[in-house]
Design a protein around this motif. Structure first.
Motif, short mmCIF file in Angstrom:
data_model
loop_
_atom_site.label_atom_id
_atom_site.label_comp_id
_atom_site.label_asym_id
_atom_site.label_seq_id
_atom_site.Cartn_x
_atom_site.Cartn_y
_atom_site.Cartn_z
N ALA A 49 44.67 99.73 20.61
CA ALA A 49 45.02 98.65 20.85
C ALA A 49 43.78 97.35 19.68
N ASP A 50 43.78 97.59 18.83
CA ASP A 50 43.41 97.24 16.97
C ASP A 50 45.53 96.55 16.15
N LEU A 51 45.80 97.55 16.13
CA LEU A 51 47.06 97.73 15.82
C LEU A 51 48.08 97.18 16.57
N GLU A 52 47.95 96.74 17.89
CA GLU A 52 48.62 96.06 18.59
C GLU A 52 48.27 94.57 18.66
N HIS A 53 46.97 94.09 18.42
CA HIS A 53 46.67 93.13 18.04
C HIS A 53 46.90 92.29 16.72
N ALA A 54 47.21 92.80 16.02
CA ALA A 54 47.82 93.22 14.64
C ALA A 54 48.76 92.63 14.30
N ARG A 55 49.47 92.88 14.89
CA ARG A 55 51.16 92.73 15.37
C ARG A 55 51.19 91.64 16.60
N GLU A 56 50.26 90.92 17.18
CA GLU A 56 50.69 90.23 17.90
C GLU A 56 49.64 88.84 16.37
N LEU A 57 48.91 88.09 16.33
CA LEU A 57 48.58 88.35 15.16
C LEU A 57 48.99 88.02 14.18
N LYS A 58 50.36 89.03 13.36
CA LYS A 58 50.91 88.88 12.26
C LYS A 58 52.46 88.27 13.27
N GLU A 59 53.28 87.89 14.43
CA GLU A 59 53.64 86.56 14.66
C GLU A 59 52.87 85.47 14.63
N LYS A 60 51.39 84.84 14.77
CA LYS A 60 50.70 83.72 14.88
C LYS A 60 50.84 83.54 13.84
#
Length: 313
Positions: A111-122
């Motif tokens: 979940a942390d890694l998925e959140h990090a990928r989402e933040l990368k797009e932001k």
């Protein structure tokens, strides 16, 4: 960011030797005070904050399983709790202080890694918003990178500028857009190179980006003692500062110089007075020019000191 990068000494009017000696004494004293009676924890790991290329040394909480190289963990940083990549285990700690060692909060979940990928797009969108706001406020700021902390509601903006910038109104605008804590970090030219990366004149990635972010101060004396050209174009990196790699072999050259005569010293050899014109520390050959017009090379091992005078076997 790493303060060490702003400590280049390139003013030849200064007493370089005294400054370097004082700096080394201060560094040694600080390390001895900080690390006195300190036993480095085992296992010890080196981590990396990928967005800024900062290296971090960390130990584990009791009961936490050993980390694998390439995995991710959540750690406390100077900016807040964030994601870091595990580079590997440190068997022999070198050049670090006890205060450099932190404790891993926990192993990153999927979940942390998925959140990090989402933040990368932001971050890409935040980059555009920041530049628009800077232009609207007519501020002389160059945005380097943007980063959202994975484990906290906070966004970081790293920028460079030739002067100090009053960005209070800019921060208010950014808070109204992102609805979270905003932190602006002004960095120097070396830190900018460390974050962005690139290839140096040697064709390899920047030392500060790919090797280590904890490098010693670099001085003109280092280039002189290694018989390098003092042409600023040849001994400066693309950041405009002295090459970080000048510090890598400096200690070896400094020790080698103590065992050999200096350029300009005269010696009597083969019935003629010779003057030392060039010393090649790598090949251990010394070039000399004689009063009779001869130019010869002699192996450095043949030189010895007798009553403070250099002689040749």
């Amino acid at each position: 960011m790493s303060d060490i990068f702003e400590n280049d000494i390139d003013d030849e009017s200064l007493d370089i030797e005294a400054l370097e000696k004082a700096a080394m004494e201060d560094e040694s004293e600080a390390e001895s005070q900080d690390s006195e009676d300190f036993v480095y924890p085992s296992p010890l790991f080196r981590l990396k904050l990928e967005y800024s290329c900062e290296g971090v040394y960390a130990t584990l909480k009791d009961g936490m399983k050993e980390l694998e190289a390439g995995s991710f963990v959540i750690i406390p940083t100077r900016y807040g709790k964030d994601l870091a990549r595990v580079m590997g285990k440190v068997n022999v700690p070198v050049g670090i202080k006890a205060s450099d060692v932190i404790t891993v909060e926990r192993i990153a979940t999927e979940a942390d890694l998925e959140h990090a990928r989402e933040l990368k797009e932001k971050e890409a969108e935040a980059f555009k918003v920041f530049k628009e706001k800077v232009k609207a406020h007519n501020l002389a700021m160059k945005l380097i990178t943007t980063h959202f902390l994975v484990d906290e509601q906070k966004v970081l903006f790293f920028f460079s500028s030739d002067n100090r910038v009053d960005f209070r109104e800019l921060v208010k605008d950014l808070v109204s857009v992102f609805k979270m804590r905003i932190e602006l970090r002004q960095v120097g030219v070396r830190d900018e190179s460390r974050i962005t990366g690139g290839l140096g004149v040697c064709g390899r990635p920047y030392c500060c980006h790919a090797v280590s972010d904890k490098l010693k101060p670099v001085s003109i004396r280092m280039a002189k003692d290694q018989n390098l050209s003092l042409n600023s174009m040849k001994i400066s990196g693309l950041c405009g500062r002295l090459l970080c790699c000048l510090a890598y072999e400096y200690n070896w050259y400094a020790e080698a110089r103590k065992k050999l005569p200096s350029e300009g010293v005269t010696v009597f050899y083969d019935g003629t007075k010779f003057r030392i014109t060039e010393i090649n520390f790598i090949s251990s050959m010394i070039k000399m020019s004689g009063d009779d017009g001869r130019i010869i090379e002699v192996n450095a091992n043949r030189f010895y000191k007798d009553n403070n005078y250099w002689k040749i076997n």
